[in-house]
Each structure stands twice: as structure tokens, then as C-alpha cells.
Scaffold this active site. Structure first.
Site, mmCIF file in Angstrom:
data_model
loop_
_atom_site.group_PDB
_atom_site.id
_atom_site.type_symbol
_atom_site.label_atom_id
_atom_site.label_comp_id
_atom_site.label_asym_id
_atom_site.label_seq_id
_atom_site.Cartn_x
_atom_site.Cartn_y
_atom_site.Cartn_z
ATOM 1 C CG HIS A 191 7.491 -10.592 6.831
ATOM 2 N ND1 HIS A 191 6.908 -9.740 7.740
ATOM 3 C CD2 HIS A 191 8.814 -10.285 6.820
ATOM 4 C CE1 HIS A 191 7.838 -8.951 8.249
ATOM 5 N NE2 HIS A 191 9.003 -9.263 7.714
ATOM 6 C CD GLU B 199 7.885 -8.771 11.571
ATOM 7 O OE1 GLU B 199 7.151 -7.852 11.181
ATOM 8 O OE2 GLU B 199 9.113 -8.801 11.404
ATOM 9 C CG HIS C 289 12.249 -12.495 8.324
ATOM 10 N ND1 HIS C 289 12.237 -12.140 9.650
ATOM 11 C CD2 HIS C 289 11.865 -11.392 7.639
ATOM 12 C CE1 HIS C 289 11.847 -10.874 9.767
ATOM 13 N NE2 HIS C 289 11.625 -10.387 8.556
ATOM 14 C CG HIS D 231 -2.144 -0.984 0.857
ATOM 15 N ND1 HIS D 231 -2.115 -2.307 1.219
ATOM 16 C CD2 HIS D 231 -3.290 -0.801 0.170
ATOM 17 C CE1 HIS D 231 -3.217 -2.904 0.771
ATOM 18 N NE2 HIS D 231 -3.943 -2.016 0.138
#
Ligand code: CO
Length: 300
Positions: A182, A212, A244, A124
Site C-alpha cells: 500500500h 502511495e 488497489h 497507530h
């Protein structure tokens, strides 16, 4: 009386015609009608893990095959990663820097393809940048953004079926596969439990967790224990197997997914390959680029 009136009138008309014809080249000379120049901008979050960008380069390779005559540029949206790379001597543009350069190089139509997994915060933010660069004076006439990997229900099915084809061959049916997404606090997180739903309908031993967001690793462990699963393959559900994947998923810290599983008597087998390196998944990003770029069809 009439004759006298006609003479100035004709003068006016010829003056007007003169003005019109002399005006066109003047305006054109200031950028009114520039030749069409189409381009592509690929935007990854970015990675500073050496070699992990191979997954992004693989997507670029597929994009080049689909658009052999269109210039392709790169940007990373993570400022932290760009700054880290810059210190090591590698300068990579932000999306805004890349678009500003493309505007300066007289690109008129640019398709921006994000290499994100979901329409979350990064996506976004990128849309806002894209909107600001459209129709800027002396800039790019039209900038359009493609969808991330998962946007529509059809994408979910495509991604699911593509991932099911690339699961480790040696995996036995009663062994699990855990995809590490993620995850985010953004509403776009819903794509992860969404993928869990679609996966469970085809392979009930494939699980989706996130670093997360939701589902968490604890949610996944509970599911694995409920099924008495003793062995699980860990696969990054991201474009790159970066920080990650190397640390949160497969690292040696106590709280890595590998070690959390070990504590719960589940043997973890990490697979350090990003989705961008899997051609059948990577091509879904490229399909989204094709859809975005098709908005410029007929622009000559
Ligand atoms: Co992160």
C-alpha cells in the site's frame, strides 16, 4: 478508668469488622470482581470488493483453530468502507464500536489483532483506541494489541521466506515478481524498502513497490529495466486483493501497474490473491495474536 476505655474500644473494633465484612459483598455486587472473560477482536482495514473478504475470513479460520474456545469478533477501521457496506446492507463495527460491545458483554481481557501489513497510520490510530478502552469504568480490564504483519526484523525474515514459498511455480528465474504494497507517508513506510532489502538477498528478481509511498512503481520499472526484465508477476502485498489490487495493480486504466509495465515493454501477469489467503503468511498474523493473547496467561 482503663475498663471504661476498653468497652467503647471493643465496640469500635466490632463495628469496624462488621463494616469490613458487609462492605466486601456490597462492592463486589457493583462489579469489583467480575469473572474473567477473554476475547479476541480482529481488525482489518476492510474491503468492499465482493469476495475479497475471503482473505480476512481465512485469517479468522486460522485464528479459530488456534483459539477454539475464545469468542472472536470483527471490526473494519475504514469508515468509508463501513459506510459503503452499510448502504449495501452489511453492518460492520468500527474498532471502538466492537470494543464497546465487548465491554457491554462483560469481556474482561481482549486481544486486538490488526490485519495490517505495517505499523503505519491505521495501526497507530488503533493503538490509541485500544489504550482508551483499557481500564474504563465498568469496561474491559485489559485490552492489548498485537503487532501487524511486519514489526520486528524476525517478522521481516518470516514474511520474506513465506512469500518466497508462494511465488508462481511457472515463473522462470529471469522473470520478476513485483509485490504491490500500500505505502504511506507515515514513517512506517520504511518497511517496504526494508522488505526490498531482505528480498534482494534471497531472490534479486523480487521487487517491492507501493501505491502511495516509496518505492514507487517508477522505481520498480527502473529496476526492471536495469535488469532487462521482460515479464513480471504482480502480487498484492496486502491482506486482501481489494480495490488497489483490482484497479491500481491489474485494472484497465492507463495508469494501472499492468499498463505502465506494458508501456515499458514488460509483460505483467497479475495474481489477484491477498496475503490473508496464503496460509503461511496469514499464520504470521495469527502468531502475533498468540503473542498478544499470552499476556493474559495466568489470568483466571
Ligand atoms: Co488505500
Amino acid at each position: 478508668m482503663n475498663r471504661v476505655a476498653i468497652v467503647p474500644c471493643l465496640l469500635c473494633v466490632s463495628l469496624l469488622i462488621c463494616l469490613i465484612f458487609s462492605a466486601i459483598p456490597v462492592f463486589a455486587g457493583h462489579g469489583g470482581d467480575r469473572p474473567v472473560k477473554k476475547g479476541i477482536l480482529l481488525v482489518g482495514f476492510g474491503t468492499s470488493v465482493p469476495g475479497a473478504d475471503a482473505a480476512l475470513k481465512n485469517i479468522e479460520k486460522l485464528a479459530k483453530e488456534a483459539f477454539p474456545d475464545t469468542p472472536i469478533r470483527w471490526a473494519y477501521s475504514s469508515k468509508k468502507i463501513r459506510h459503503k457496506l452499510a448502504k449495501q446492507g452489511t453492518k460492520i463495527d468500527s474498532p471502538a464500536e466492537a470494543l464497546a460491545k465487548m465491554a457491554d458483554e462483560d469481556f474482561t481481557h481482549v486481544a486486538v489483532q490488526p490485519l495490517y501489513s505495517i505499523p503505519g497510520e491505521e495501526y497507530h490510530n488503533l493503538l490509541q483506541t485500544v489504550h482508551r478502552f483499557s481500564n474504563m469504568p465498568k469496561g474491559i480490564k485489559r485490552v492489548i494489541a498485537g503487532y501487524p504483519l511486519m514489526a520486528t526484523t524476525e517478522d521481516m525474515l518470516d514474511v520474506r521466506d513465506s512469500i518466497l514459498k508462494i511465488l508462481p511455480k511457472e515463473r522462470k528465474k529471469d522473470e520478476a515478481v513485483v509485490l504491490m504494497g500500500h505505502g504511506t507517508e507515515h514513517p512506517g513506510n520504511i518497511y517496504y524498502p526494508g522488505m526490498q532489502y531482505f528480498m534482494s538477498r534471497k531472490d534479486p528478481n523480487v521487487f517491492v513497490g507501493t501505491v502511495e509511498g516509496t518505492p514507487s512503481i517508477d522505481d520498480v520499472i527502473a529496476d526492471l529495466q536495469a535488469k532487462d526484465i521482460k515479464r513480471a508477476y504482480l502480487i498484492p502485498f496486502m491482506a486482501v486483493a481489494g480495490d488497489h489490487a483490482h484497479n491500481d495493480m491489474a485494472g484497465d486504466e492507463d495508469d494501472s501497474w499492468k499498463n505502465i509495465m506494458k508501456k515499458n515493454s514488460i509483460e505483467a501477469v497479475p495474481v489477484l490473491v491477498g496475503m490473508g489467503s496464503r496460509d503461511n503468511v496469514a499464520s504470521i498474523w495469527v502468531d502475533h495474536l498468540k503473542t498478544a493473547f499470552a499476556h493474559f496467561d495466568g489470568v483466571q
